[in-house]
Scaffold this motif. Structure first.
Motif, mmCIF file in Angstrom:
data_model
loop_
_atom_site.group_PDB
_atom_site.id
_atom_site.type_symbol
_atom_site.label_atom_id
_atom_site.label_comp_id
_atom_site.label_asym_id
_atom_site.label_seq_id
_atom_site.Cartn_x
_atom_site.Cartn_y
_atom_site.Cartn_z
ATOM 1 N N CYS A 28 0.845 -1.188 0.000
ATOM 2 C CA CYS A 28 0.000 0.000 0.000
ATOM 3 C C CYS A 28 0.887 1.247 0.000
ATOM 4 O O CYS A 28 1.749 1.408 0.870
ATOM 5 N N LEU A 29 0.677 2.110 -0.987
ATOM 6 C CA LEU A 29 1.506 3.307 -1.089
ATOM 7 C C LEU A 29 1.095 4.374 -0.077
ATOM 8 O O LEU A 29 1.827 5.324 0.161
ATOM 9 N N ASP A 30 -0.078 4.221 0.496
ATOM 10 C CA ASP A 30 -0.535 5.224 1.461
ATOM 11 C C ASP A 30 -0.136 4.876 2.891
ATOM 12 O O ASP A 30 0.444 5.686 3.593
ATOM 13 N N CYS A 31 -0.453 3.659 3.322
ATOM 14 C CA CYS A 31 -0.100 3.324 4.705
ATOM 15 C C CYS A 31 1.195 2.522 4.785
ATOM 16 O O CYS A 31 1.636 2.159 5.869
ATOM 17 N N ARG A 32 1.793 2.239 3.621
ATOM 18 C CA ARG A 32 3.120 1.600 3.590
ATOM 19 C C ARG A 32 3.128 0.210 4.206
ATOM 20 O O ARG A 32 4.105 -0.203 4.782
ATOM 21 N N VAL A 80 -8.451 -3.243 -6.645
ATOM 22 C CA VAL A 80 -8.230 -3.708 -5.278
ATOM 23 C C VAL A 80 -8.023 -2.512 -4.364
ATOM 24 O O VAL A 80 -7.538 -1.463 -4.778
ATOM 25 N N HIS A 81 -8.419 -2.694 -3.143
ATOM 26 C CA HIS A 81 -8.271 -1.637 -2.147
ATOM 27 C C HIS A 81 -7.532 -2.190 -0.942
ATOM 28 O O HIS A 81 -7.697 -3.351 -0.589
ATOM 29 N N CYS A 82 -6.746 -1.335 -0.335
ATOM 30 C CA CYS A 82 -6.024 -1.728 0.864
ATOM 31 C C CYS A 82 -7.024 -2.073 1.957
ATOM 32 O O CYS A 82 -7.898 -1.270 2.275
ATOM 33 N N PRO A 83 -6.917 -3.284 2.527
ATOM 34 C CA PRO A 83 -7.858 -3.666 3.586
ATOM 35 C C PRO A 83 -7.617 -2.887 4.882
ATOM 36 O O PRO A 83 -8.459 -2.889 5.768
ATOM 37 N N LEU A 84 -6.469 -2.209 4.964
ATOM 38 C CA LEU A 84 -6.140 -1.487 6.203
ATOM 39 C C LEU A 84 -6.633 -0.053 6.168
ATOM 40 O O LEU A 84 -7.183 0.455 7.133
ATOM 41 N N CYS A 85 -6.388 0.642 5.024
ATOM 42 C CA CYS A 85 -6.762 2.052 4.994
ATOM 43 C C CYS A 85 -7.735 2.376 3.865
ATOM 44 O O CYS A 85 -8.173 3.515 3.734
ATOM 45 N N GLY A 86 -8.053 1.398 3.038
ATOM 46 C CA GLY A 86 -9.031 1.628 1.985
ATOM 47 C C GLY A 86 -8.472 2.292 0.745
ATOM 48 O O GLY A 86 -9.200 2.547 -0.214
ATOM 49 N N SER A 87 -7.170 2.558 0.727
ATOM 50 C CA SER A 87 -6.568 3.232 -0.421
ATOM 51 C C SER A 87 -6.566 2.338 -1.655
ATOM 52 O O SER A 87 -6.476 1.123 -1.568
ATOM 53 N N ALA A 88 -6.686 2.965 -2.814
ATOM 54 C CA ALA A 88 -6.592 2.218 -4.066
ATOM 55 C C ALA A 88 -5.180 2.286 -4.636
ATOM 56 O O ALA A 88 -4.908 1.766 -5.708
ATOM 57 N N ASN A 89 -4.280 2.950 -3.918
ATOM 58 C CA ASN A 89 -2.892 3.067 -4.380
ATOM 59 C C ASN A 89 -2.080 1.845 -3.983
ATOM 60 O O ASN A 89 -1.229 1.901 -3.111
ATOM 61 N N LEU A 90 -2.374 0.742 -4.645
ATOM 62 C CA LEU A 90 -1.676 -0.484 -4.306
ATOM 63 C C LEU A 90 -0.713 -0.850 -5.423
ATOM 64 O O LEU A 90 -1.027 -0.712 -6.601
ATOM 65 N N LYS A 91 0.435 -1.298 -5.023
ATOM 66 C CA LYS A 91 1.446 -1.711 -5.981
ATOM 67 C C LYS A 91 1.640 -3.204 -5.830
ATOM 68 O O LYS A 91 1.844 -3.715 -4.745
ATOM 69 N N ARG A 92 1.546 -3.900 -6.956
ATOM 70 C CA ARG A 92 1.659 -5.340 -6.928
ATOM 71 C C ARG A 92 3.080 -5.766 -6.554
ATOM 72 O O ARG A 92 4.040 -5.255 -7.116
ATOM 73 N N LEU A 93 3.195 -6.693 -5.596
ATOM 74 C CA LEU A 93 4.500 -7.232 -5.226
ATOM 75 C C LEU A 93 4.597 -8.671 -5.693
ATOM 76 O O LEU A 93 3.639 -9.429 -5.597
ATOM 77 N N ILE A 94 5.745 -9.018 -6.207
ATOM 78 C CA ILE A 94 5.984 -10.418 -6.520
ATOM 79 C C ILE A 94 6.712 -11.021 -5.331
ATOM 80 O O ILE A 94 7.781 -10.574 -4.948
ATOM 81 N N SER A 95 6.109 -11.998 -4.733
ATOM 82 C CA SER A 95 6.740 -12.556 -3.544
ATOM 83 C C SER A 95 6.825 -14.055 -3.631
ATOM 84 O O SER A 95 6.076 -14.700 -4.333
#
Ligand SMILES: [Zn+2]
Length: 131
Positions: A8-12, A29-44
Motif C-alpha cells: 500500500c503506497l498510502d499506509c506503507r 483492489v483496495h487496501c484492507p487497512l486504509c481503503g486506499s486504491a494506491n496499491l502496488k503489486r509485489l511479486i513474492s
C-alpha cells in the motif's frame, strides 16, 4: 483462490488480497487497512508457494481430471501425464515408461510386477492414488 501481495503506497503496509484469476487485473483492489486504491503489486515467494499449493489442491480433486477412469490404463496414463505436466517437475525415467505402458494397455499390476524398483518412484504419495 490465489493470494496476491500488494504494497500500500498510502499506509506503507504489505497486504495480501485474495482474488480469482478472473478478477486479477480487472477488478480494482483496495487496501484492507486504509481503503486506499494506491496499491502496488509485489511479486513474492509467498505467493508462488501458495499458487503451487493451490495447483496441488486442484490435482487432488478427481473431478479436475475430467474423464479419469481408474479401471482404464489409458485414462490413467493421460491423468499421469497431466499430473507430471502440472507439477512441472523432472519425472524419473520410470515415470515415462509407466505412462507409455499404461497407454499401450498394460494394467498397473503388470507394470508393477515387471518393474520392481517402482516403489521408489517419485517418492510422493500421489503416485499411489491409482494403483
Ligand atoms: Zn493502506
Amino acid at each position: 483462490m490465489p493470494t496476491y501481495e500488494y504494497g500500500c503506497l498510502d499506509c506503507r503496509k504489505r497486504v495480501s488480497i485474495y482474488q480469482t484469476y478472473d478478477e486479477y487485473g480487472r477488478v480494482a483492489v483496495h487496501c484492507p487497512l486504509c481503503g486506499s486504491a494506491n496499491l502496488k503489486r509485489l511479486i513474492s515467494r509467498v505467493r508462488i508457494a501458495k499458487s503451487e499449493e493451490a495447483r496441488m489442491e486442484d490435482l487432488s480433486d478427481p473431478s479436475a481430471w475430467g474423464d479419469f477412469d481408474e479401471e482404464d490404463p489409458r485414462s490413467m496414463a493421460r491423468m499421469m501425464r497431466k499430473m507430471g505436466h502440472e507439477l512441472g517437475e523432472d519425472m524419473p525415467p520410470e515415470f515415462d515408461e509407466v505412462v507409455d505402458r499404461l497407454e499401450s494397455g498394460q494394467s498397473p499390476e503388470e507394470i508393477e510386477e515387471s518393474m520392481p524398483d517402482l516403489g521408489d518412484m517419485g517418492g510422493g504419495d500421489h503416485f499411489d492414488a491409482g494403483f
